[in-house]
Design an enzyme around this catalytic site. Structure first.
Site, short mmCIF file in Angstrom:
data_model
loop_
_atom_site.label_atom_id
_atom_site.label_comp_id
_atom_site.label_asym_id
_atom_site.label_seq_id
_atom_site.Cartn_x
_atom_site.Cartn_y
_atom_site.Cartn_z
N ALA A 1 45.39 2.96 56.66
CA ALA A 1 45.25 3.29 55.24
C ALA A 1 46.55 3.64 54.53
CB ALA A 1 44.24 4.43 55.08
N CYS A 2 47.71 3.31 55.08
CA CYS A 2 48.96 3.62 54.39
C CYS A 2 49.08 2.80 53.10
CB CYS A 2 50.15 3.32 55.28
SG CYS A 2 50.17 4.28 56.81
#
Length: 371
Positions: free
Chosen positions: A36-37
């Site tokens: 989820a960066c």
């Protein structure tokens, strides 16, 4: 947030005590494709640039803030313990590491080149170490440090990538080859994406300045064509015969923008923010603006679960002022930006300095004037 604390070895005992837990968590995380960066670049009203990103992971990265001085000798990890590329850094750099490695997973150098390593599961494919020149080979986690300590612009990085190989090397604590790709930006506002796919490096100029995770960057560009009517401007009422149907509230121009935490959805939302925000001057005004964007991608523990158990969460977020060379960080337990002014350090020092990202749960008291 950061002080002249000397060697990274200070936290080694703590890492060893938690090694079993880390390996167990890493094994679980390696089997998942979630990541989820989110990263982005915004321009300032005085033609500067500010970078922001979030770091999500499923187990504690134990990141520390680091300052690498100029002329520091660095080397990359080769496969099976064999040597790989080595170099003497030209520029000083500041950023964050992970798992005790003397390498930056996010950072900025003294020339305003900034970037990060983001997860890229299901698509990363590295060069065969046995068929690559060791002197021009880099482990996946060393690419960003190599770029930040050697180059001033994305154009220089792009030129230097010719002949370089990113090889598949198992990260000792993770017990796996981490699948990653890279985003880079410079003080002019130019941006670059580097993706290891099928043993080769695919390099893209990135006019959007935004990057998340899988699929590859060119897929995200194609997917953007599904959202070409999104706008920060409110939609006009829909008229059908004698009836008029007005939007139910403000923000109707963005109606339909995806709100889930998957990489394609975050890519679109990040782009929506960067294209619509009103530019501010370089310095704290633009830093706060970037922080507002970063806050929209913060993932609390429990929002993403596997088999009923929490997986990844936002361990830390960074914002970097490419004009003034100030790097900021906040953590899950202390969501207050802390500044690291690269200019305040001795950039010709002989050793790396580092500091823990110490938690600070207590909120400061708001002072009131006496009546």
């Amino acid at each position: 947030m950061i002080g002249h604390s000397g060697s990274l070895a200070r936290s080694q005992a703590k890492r060893l005590r938690s090694l079993g837990a880390v390996l167990l968590a890493a094994s679980m995380f390696a089997s998942q494709t979630a990541s989820a960066c989110t990263s982005f670049l915004i321009r300032t009203s005085d033609n500067g640039a500010v970078y922001g990103r979030t770091m999500e992971f499923g187990f504690e990265l134990e990141s520390r803030a680091m300052v690498i001085p100029r002329n520091y000798k660095l080397s990359s990890s080769g496969a099976d313990g064999k040597p790989a590329a080595s170099w003497t850094g030209k520029y000083a750099a500041v950023g964050l590491n992970a798992l005790g490695v003397t390498a930056l997973v996010d950072g900025m150098n003294e020339k305003g080149l900034v970037g990060g390593i983001l997860y890229f599961p299901g698509f990363a494919g590295y060069a065969d170490a046995a068929k690559s020149d060791p002197a021009k080979s880099l482990a996946p986690w060393d690419v960003l440090t190599w770029a930040l300590t050697n180059f001033a612009t994305v154009a220089e990085v792009k030129a230097a990538l010719e002949g370089m190989a990113v090889i598949g090397v198992e990260q000792p604590l993770m017990k796996m080859v981490p699948p990653v790709h890279y985003t880079l930006h410079d003080a002019s506002g130019a941006s670059l994406v580097i993706e290891p796919i099928d043993g080769k490096l695919k390099v893209y100029d990135n006019p959007l300045g935004v990057m998340t995770n899988s699929p590859p960057f060119d897929w995200h560009l194609t997917n953007l064509r599904n959202y070409v009517k999104l706008s920060p401007h409110n939609a006009p009422p829909l008229k059908i015969g004698s009836q008029s149907f007005a939007p139910l509230g403000e923000g109707s121009g963005m109606l339909g923008i995806p709100g889930d935490p998957t990489p394609p959805s975050r890519f679109l939302r990040a782009l929506g923010y960067t294209l619509s925000v009103q530019p501010r001057p370089s310095g704290i005004e633009s830093i706060r603006l970037a922080e507002h964007i970063v806050n929209n991608f913060d993932i609390p523990k429990g929002w993403i679960k596997v088999a009923g158990e929490p997986l990844e969460y936002t361990q830390w977020s960074t914002v970097a002022d490419l004009t003034n060379r100030v790097f900021y960080v906040k953590t899950y337990t202390d969501p207050v930006l802390r500044a690291i002014d690269l200019k305040s350090f001795d950039l010709d020092a002989k050793t790396i300095v580092s500091a823990e990202l110490k938690p600070g749960m207590a909120a400061p008291t708001l002072p009131f004037a006496k009546p």
